[in-house]
Design a protein around this motif. Structure first.
Motif, mmCIF file in Angstrom:
data_model
loop_
_atom_site.group_PDB
_atom_site.id
_atom_site.type_symbol
_atom_site.label_atom_id
_atom_site.label_comp_id
_atom_site.label_asym_id
_atom_site.label_seq_id
_atom_site.Cartn_x
_atom_site.Cartn_y
_atom_site.Cartn_z
ATOM 1 N N THR A 68 8.608 25.065 -13.607
ATOM 2 C CA THR A 68 8.496 25.671 -12.302
ATOM 3 C C THR A 68 8.732 24.608 -11.238
ATOM 4 O OG1 THR A 68 7.023 26.793 -10.743
ATOM 5 C CG2 THR A 68 5.973 25.381 -12.369
ATOM 6 N N ALA A 69 9.416 24.992 -10.197
ATOM 7 C CA ALA A 69 9.667 24.053 -9.100
ATOM 8 C C ALA A 69 8.365 23.665 -8.409
ATOM 9 C CB ALA A 69 10.637 24.660 -8.091
ATOM 10 N N TRP A 70 7.326 24.502 -8.519
ATOM 11 C CA TRP A 70 6.034 24.170 -7.922
ATOM 12 C C TRP A 70 5.437 22.925 -8.566
ATOM 13 C CZ3 TRP A 70 4.916 25.628 -3.370
ATOM 14 C CH2 TRP A 70 5.354 26.862 -2.892
ATOM 15 N N GLY A 71 5.816 22.641 -9.811
ATOM 16 C CA GLY A 71 5.374 21.398 -10.454
ATOM 17 C C GLY A 71 5.919 20.181 -9.740
ATOM 18 N N ILE A 72 7.155 20.274 -9.271
ATOM 19 C CA ILE A 72 7.755 19.169 -8.511
ATOM 20 C C ILE A 72 7.039 19.011 -7.175
ATOM 21 C CG2 ILE A 72 9.862 18.379 -7.361
ATOM 22 C CD1 ILE A 72 11.406 19.778 -9.659
ATOM 23 N N VAL A 73 6.767 20.126 -6.518
ATOM 24 C CA VAL A 73 6.035 20.075 -5.246
ATOM 25 C C VAL A 73 4.661 19.451 -5.470
ATOM 26 C CG1 VAL A 73 4.997 21.473 -3.415
ATOM 27 C CG2 VAL A 73 7.281 22.031 -4.270
ATOM 28 N N GLY A 75 3.781 17.359 -7.837
ATOM 29 C CA GLY A 75 3.982 15.931 -8.094
ATOM 30 C C GLY A 75 4.270 15.147 -6.828
ATOM 31 N N LEU A 76 5.008 15.777 -5.911
ATOM 32 C CA LEU A 76 5.310 15.103 -4.648
ATOM 33 C C LEU A 76 4.063 14.898 -3.794
ATOM 34 C CD1 LEU A 76 8.703 16.801 -3.704
ATOM 35 C CD2 LEU A 76 8.339 14.428 -4.438
#
Length: 188
Positions: A68-73, A75-76
């Motif tokens: 999920t792209a929310w994982g990248i968010v 992590g950021l």
């Protein structure tokens, strides 16, 4: 009278909460054990071990991985938070720094929960709890002050335990080591 049956998912959830309490409550301890390591370096160590140990979570997901792209968010936001935590522990101390940021994490999470309309059993009771947390934070921070020096007694002072101001380490060690290479001072 029948015993209380707890669904396995709820039990796993509470076991995960216990693990999070121990791990999140202890992750700052090594920051106090090592000499002043640059926050980005320390965060790099933490990130490496998160990557290595995250694969253990596959044991609890039957091997399913969902991107999920929310994982990248997430992590950021996690990396700068980790860097700020290292700086906080180095300057405010482990007890005060972690207590304050953990309490504010609860408040920020509460706000996000309200934004995403998570159900509450009692909104007034939730606000009363948040207010109590804020009052506790005010009391804790007003009664705690980070010490500028360590509490070593003269008999405890050995060359390894005598605190050396960062400025003198920079001027005597880092500048001497970096002469001719074009860089100065900083964390070692």
């Amino acid at each position: 009278r029948k015993g209380i049956r707890v669904p396995m998912a709820v039990l796993r959830g509470w076991l995960a909460v216990a693990g999070a309490i121990v791990c999140f409550g202890s992750f700052g301890v090594p920051i106090k054990w090592v000499p002043k390591v640059h926050p980005l370096v320390f965060q790099s160590y933490k990130t490496l071990w998160v990557f290595i140990t995250c694969w253990v979570s596959l044991l609890f997901t039957n091997g399913q991985v969902n991107f999920t792209a929310w994982g990248i968010v997430s992590g950021l936001s996690w990396v700068p938070a980790g860097i700020a935590a290292v700086i906080s522990v180095n300057n405010c101390g482990l007890g005060l720094g972690q207590a304050v940021w953990s309490s504010f994490i609860v408040l920020v999470s509460f706000i996000w929960g309200r934004i995403f309309a998570e159900p509450l059993a009692s909104l007034p009771l939730a606000f009363a709890g948040a207010s109590t947390l804020i009052l506790g934070l005010i009391g804790m921070t007003s009664s705690s002050q980070p010490s500028a020096t360590t509490s070593l007694t003269p008999q405890d002072a050995t060359p390894a335990t005598v605190p050396v101001p960062l400025e003198s380490r920079e001027s005597s060690v880092n500048i001497r080591e970096s002469r001719g290479r074009g860089r100065r001072g900083g964390y070692r």
